[in-house]
Design an enzyme around this catalytic site. Structure first.
Site, PDB file in Angstrom:
ATOM      1  N   TYR A  44     -15.081  19.334 -14.781  1.00  0.00           N
ATOM      2  CA  TYR A  44     -15.573  17.966 -14.959  1.00  0.00           C
ATOM      3  C   TYR A  44     -16.597  17.669 -13.853  1.00  0.00           C
ATOM      4  O   TYR A  44     -16.387  18.037 -12.687  1.00  0.00           O
ATOM      5  CB  TYR A  44     -14.375  17.003 -14.898  1.00  0.00           C
ATOM      6  N   LYS A  46      -7.692   7.708 -19.142  1.00  0.00           N
ATOM      7  CA  LYS A  46      -7.947   8.288 -20.455  1.00  0.00           C
ATOM      8  C   LYS A  46      -6.713   8.125 -21.356  1.00  0.00           C
ATOM      9  O   LYS A  46      -6.297   7.023 -21.592  1.00  0.00           O
ATOM     10  CB  LYS A  46      -8.369   9.752 -20.278  1.00  0.00           C
ATOM     11  N   ASP A  87      -5.727  20.076 -14.123  1.00  0.00           N
ATOM     12  CA  ASP A  87      -6.163  18.763 -14.601  1.00  0.00           C
ATOM     13  C   ASP A  87      -5.790  18.704 -16.077  1.00  0.00           C
ATOM     14  O   ASP A  87      -6.389  19.376 -16.916  1.00  0.00           O
ATOM     15  CB  ASP A  87      -7.673  18.608 -14.380  1.00  0.00           C
ATOM     16  N   ARG A 139       0.855  -1.197   0.000  1.00  0.00           N
ATOM     17  CA  ARG A 139       0.000   0.000   0.000  1.00  0.00           C
ATOM     18  C   ARG A 139       0.886   1.240   0.000  1.00  0.00           C
ATOM     19  O   ARG A 139       0.574   2.249  -0.628  1.00  0.00           O
ATOM     20  CB  ARG A 139      -0.936  -0.003   1.221  1.00  0.00           C
TER      21      ARG A 139
HETATM   22  C1  PLP Z   1     -11.016  15.829 -16.863  1.00  0.00           C
HETATM   23  C2  PLP Z   1     -11.233  14.667 -15.938  1.00  0.00           C
HETATM   24  N1  PLP Z   1     -10.683  14.678 -14.720  1.00  0.00           N
HETATM   25  C3  PLP Z   1     -10.843  13.654 -13.849  1.00  0.00           C
HETATM   26  C4  PLP Z   1     -11.626  12.568 -14.178  1.00  0.00           C
HETATM   27  C5  PLP Z   1     -11.825  11.463 -13.189  1.00  0.00           C
HETATM   28  O1  PLP Z   1     -11.065  10.343 -13.513  1.00  0.00           O
HETATM   29  P1  PLP Z   1     -11.450   8.823 -13.175  1.00  0.00           P
HETATM   30  O2  PLP Z   1     -12.710   8.503 -13.919  1.00  0.00           O
HETATM   31  O3  PLP Z   1     -10.254   8.063 -13.614  1.00  0.00           O
HETATM   32  O4  PLP Z   1     -11.658   8.743 -11.701  1.00  0.00           O
HETATM   33  C6  PLP Z   1     -12.215  12.505 -15.435  1.00  0.00           C
HETATM   34  C7  PLP Z   1     -13.051  11.361 -15.810  1.00  0.00           C
HETATM   35  O5  PLP Z   1     -13.739  11.377 -16.831  1.00  0.00           O
HETATM   36  C8  PLP Z   1     -12.011  13.585 -16.338  1.00  0.00           C
HETATM   37  O6  PLP Z   1     -12.571  13.598 -17.565  1.00  0.00           O
END
Ligand code: PLP
Length: 406
Positions: A126, A223, A198, A73
């Site tokens: 998001y 992604k 992000d 962990r």
């Molecule tokens: C821009 C963005 N940030 C964060 C996330 C969250 O990521 P996760 O789905 O891997 O938890 C997403 C998910 O679609 C996203 O599009």
């Protein structure tokens, strides 16, 4: 390898496993680093890809003396390889890998903020980021404002003495808003406040936020970094050792760690990041050109189009415009729903950033959590994740669906 004294677990982040490859003193190009960073041949066997290390615990040669790992962990060799790679690609000293993008976001906020602090998020963040802030942090006393980060006057207007973090997403999901990272970072730094970016949509191949002044970079590695719709993960890159230490503490205490196989998959995805992104961008350009001239489309949101409000900023801070394209369908929500169900190659599904093209309806799918809030999404909006198939096939598929929906 001889036993060495126990090191605090957060010192692990940029450790390179295996033999030390000869360094290029000039520094390797990005494409070279995607293939080699953190991915030295395994010292024990010579394996040229990092082994998937499944052990949950590691031998101690004497109490408190181990070879860099004690309990999985806290740290795991496959995870360390991914973390070293991400840190190098984003141009910082520390990388951390998490069980999901949301877990990565959560660790950043929990490390950086305390009850009473104020957080600024983008007006079109998001939906999951919005839900995290509004539903988990607000009840424990973290206040927040959603601000159009393209408008520094709006940012100044939302600013409070308690503001401790500015959360940037660029380009945003799903509206593809582009934020000038350098301008927001300069504004926040003048007030002694950190900026998180992000970077999920752009990836470090197209945009490196720390070079533009940001302090922390987060990704949903589910992604583009993973790139094949077969892993959920998140990563953070940061240059501030104290903040990295606090995030590693949060992760070790709360346990949102990725499994070794997941880390291996993300690392494997990263190896082809540059070539995939070039093709995503090329195909997205062709798709955006079709949408821009199709009568069923009211508005195309793609930073690569000269008419996009963030085009100039994107041209300055990105190497290309990415593989995501959103658009509104003229006749409204029913036509949008019909359209997303009418494509053959664009698969109707959430998520994005993989080799296959996806289509979705944000208001009812990925951004349903923002319904009824100021961050709610236009129900006539459709979002495309343009894959790496033939551009010609993708354009033909979309054209037939648009013709049918219009
Ligand atoms: C821009 C963005 N940030 C964060 C996330 C969250 O990521 P996760 O789905 O891997 O938890 C997403 C998910 O679609 C996203 O599009």
């Amino acid at each position: 390898m001889s036993a060495r004294k126990r090191k605090p677990f957060w010192r692990r982040s940029t450790r390179i496993i295996g033999t030390e490859r000869r360094q290029n003193p000039e520094g390797d190009e990005f494409e070279t680093r995607t293939v080699h960073a953190g991915q030295e041949p395994d010292r024990a066997t010579g394996a040229v890809v990092p082994p998937i290390s499944l052990a949950s615990t590691f031998v101690q040669d004497a109490v408190g003396e181990h070879r860099g790992y004690e309990y999985a962990r806290t740290a795991n060799p496959t995870r360390s390889a991914l973390e070293a790679c991400i840190a190098e690609l984003e141009g910082v000293t520390h990388g951390l890998a998490f069980a999901s993008g949301m877990a990565a976001e959560d660790a950043v906020v929990r490390a950086a903020l305390r009850p009473g602090d104020h957080l600024i998020i983008p007006a079109d963040a998001y939906g999951g980021t919005y839900r995290l802030v509004a539903r988990l942090y607000e009840p424990i006393g973290i206040t927040w404002s959603a601000v159009d980060l393209g408008d520094l006057d709006a940012l100044a207007g939302a600013w409070r003495d308690e503001t401790k973090l500015v959360w940037v997403e660029t380009p945003t999901n799903p509206l593809l808003t582009v934020v000038d990272i350098a301008a927001v970072a300069a504004f926040a730094h003048d007030r002694g406040v950190r900026v998180v970016v992000d970077n999920t949509f752009a990836t470090p191949y197209l945009q490196r936020p720390v070079e533009l002044g940001a302090d922390v970079v987060v990704h949903s590695s589910t992604k583009y970094l993973g790139g094949h719709s077969d892993v959920v993960g998140g990563v953070v890159a940061v240059g501030d050792a104290d903040l990295a230490e606090q995030m590693a503490f949060v992760q070790n205490a709360a346990g949102a760690v990725p499994g070794p196989f997941d880390c291996y998959l993300v690392l494997r995805g990263v190896r082809t990041l540059a070539v995939r992104m070039d093709r995503h961008c090329e195909n997205a350009r062709a798709v955006a050109a079709l949408l821009a001239e199709h009568p069923a489309v009211a508005r195309v949101l793609y930073p690569g189009l000269p008419g996009h409000p963030g085009h100039d900023t994107a041209r300055r801070q990105m190497h290309d415009y990415g593989g995501m394209v959103s658009f509104t369908v003229g006749p409204g929500e029913d036509a949008a729903l019909k359209l997303v169900a009418s494509t053959r190659l664009f698969t109707l599904a959430e998520s994005l950033g993989a080799v296959e093209s996806l289509i979705e309806h944000p208001a009812r799918m990925t951004h349903a959590s923002a319904a009824g809030s100021p961050l709610a999404v236009d129900p006539s909006l459709v979002r495309l994740s343009v894959g790496i198939e033939s551009a010609e096939d993708l354009v033909a598929d979309l054209r037939q669906a648009l013709d049918a929906a219009g």
